[in-house]
Motif scaffolding. Structure first.
Motif, PDB file in Angstrom:
ATOM      1  N   GLN A  10       0.701  -1.323   0.013  1.00 11.76           N
ATOM      2  CA  GLN A  10       0.175   0.167   0.110  1.00 11.76           C
ATOM      3  C   GLN A  10       0.903   1.238   0.071  1.00 11.76           C
ATOM      4  O   GLN A  10       0.604   2.305  -0.809  1.00 11.76           O
ATOM      5  CB  GLN A  10      -0.693  -0.122   1.035  1.00 11.76           C
ATOM      6  CG  GLN A  10      -1.857   1.201   1.135  1.00 11.76           C
ATOM      7  CD  GLN A  10      -3.107   0.999   0.111  1.00 11.76           C
ATOM      8  OE1 GLN A  10      -3.950   0.167   0.097  1.00 11.76           O
ATOM      9  NE2 GLN A  10      -2.691   1.661  -1.199  1.00 11.76           N
ATOM     10  N   LEU A  23      -6.225  -0.133  -4.007  1.00  9.98           N
ATOM     11  CA  LEU A  23      -6.180  -1.089  -2.686  1.00  9.98           C
ATOM     12  C   LEU A  23      -5.368  -2.285  -3.520  1.00  9.98           C
ATOM     13  O   LEU A  23      -6.075  -3.101  -4.289  1.00  9.98           O
ATOM     14  CB  LEU A  23      -7.529  -1.612  -2.237  1.00  9.98           C
ATOM     15  CG  LEU A  23      -7.373  -2.873  -1.095  1.00  9.98           C
ATOM     16  CD1 LEU A  23      -6.800  -2.321   0.111  1.00  9.98           C
ATOM     17  CD2 LEU A  23      -8.925  -3.126  -0.830  1.00  9.98           C
ATOM     18  N   MET A  79      -5.411  -0.001   4.425  1.00 10.37           N
ATOM     19  CA  MET A  79      -5.817   1.119   3.367  1.00 10.37           C
ATOM     20  C   MET A  79      -6.198   2.402   4.317  1.00 10.37           C
ATOM     21  O   MET A  79      -5.717   3.457   4.084  1.00 10.37           O
ATOM     22  CB  MET A  79      -6.853   0.644   2.556  1.00 10.37           C
ATOM     23  CG  MET A  79      -7.664   1.812   1.490  1.00 10.37           C
ATOM     24  SD  MET A  79      -9.114   1.211   1.150  1.00 10.37           S
ATOM     25  CE  MET A  79      -9.983   1.445   2.514  1.00 10.37           C
TER      26      MET A  79
END
Length: 307
Positions: A10, A23, A79
């Motif tokens: 990420q 994502l 995330m």
């Protein structure tokens, strides 16, 4: 993406793709992190399980589904930690209904795709799951604009009757385009956000996807044969996520620029309709970062062309 560290993946995505991060999906973590296992994590009241190394429908939720959902929850938490203040467009991915139907098995054997009733149940379950997933991402990223990608690599084979049976000695019936379009339209409408359909296979049904309500398509340009069809798609104002591979950002930008010229469109319109992406999958960890850097720089080169 390669590897098994979602936090690092990420970070790479946010750092290398600040204009359109996503994502990450890390299938190397094993069952439940693969595309079909993750798809099962989105389904509502339609559990799946692993049997003989294949995903199939199950009578009740079990260990395999818990693993898939735990991996998804971990990814969403990561995330949120890293992108909670992000204020641009953020992309998430979900397997499409026809790829799931072609890949998931029924408890009695054979794919879901061979049973129209099971297909309808799958579509309805996915509609509920997509609606809930997008709502959760929007709540976790309150400043972002969410873009949904539906992954449909099996769609051309589903429409053409080329999906092999479980034995491999035959193929399943072709799905009527109207039925396929209605299912896709239902999922797209349920998302409540703009949707791009990714199809990394030859003969992507561009008109069907446009009629289903997709904002654009994500294609591997090396597999595109019908330039007239692609031109009609773009002339209708649809977007193109152009999957290209090459040695440098100049090479990537050149491939997209050459295609645009072949289609007869002015360069000044290109930046408004095209996103440069890698083709399906990324190389090992070090190569993944450099690949994302190259596509970002290629996109900027195309933006400069339009100015």
């Amino acid at each position: 993406m390669p590897g098994s560290d979602i936090a690092e993946a990420q970070r790479i995505v946010l750092g290398e793709l600040p204009d359109l991060p996503h994502l990450p999906e890390l299938p190397a973590r094993g069952p439940g992190a693969d595309m079909i296992g993750r798809g099962g994590a989105f389904l509502v009241e339609l559990p799946i399980e692993l049997y003989a190394a294949r995903w199939r429908m199950a009578a009740r939720p079990g260990h395999d589904l818990r693993v898939a959902r735990d991996l998804l929850e971990r990814d969403l938490d990561t995330m949120t930690e890293q992108a909670a203040e992000f204020a641009g467009v953020f992309k998430v991915q979900v397997p499409g209904p026809w790829t799931l139907a072609a890949s998931l098995a029924l408890p009695i054997g054979g794919q879901v795709l061979r049973d129209p009733g099971a297909c309808r149940d799958l579509v309805e379950s996915l509609i509920d799951g997509v609606r809930a997933h997008v709502a959760e991402v929007r709540a976790r990223l309150p400043h972002a604009t969410v873009l949904l990608q539906l992954d449909e690599p099996s769609l051309p084979a589903v429409l053409a009757g080329r999906v092999p049976t479980e034995s491999g000695f035959g193929t399943l019936r072709a799905v009527d385009p109207a039925v396929a379009r209605t299912a896709l339209s239902g999922v797209i409408a349920a998302a409540g956000v703009q949707v791009v359909v990714h199809c990394c296979a030859p003969s992507a049904p561009l008109q069907l996807l446009r009629e289903a309500g997709a904002l654009g398509v994500a294609l591997d340009l090396s597999l595109v044969r019908d330039l007239d069809g692609l031109g009609e798609h773009l002339d209708a104002g649809m977007g193109l996520f152009a999957g290209v591979a090459g040695r440098s950002s100049a090479d990537l930008a050149g491939q997209v620029r050459d295609l645009w010229r072949k289609l007869g469109f002015p360069l000044k319109t290109m930046a408004a309709q095209v996103v440069v992406t890698p083709p399906c999958g990324l190389p090992a960890d070090a190569g993944a970062r450099s690949t994302l850097t190259a596509v970002r720089e290629a996109g900027r080169r195309l933006t400069d062309d339009a100015e």
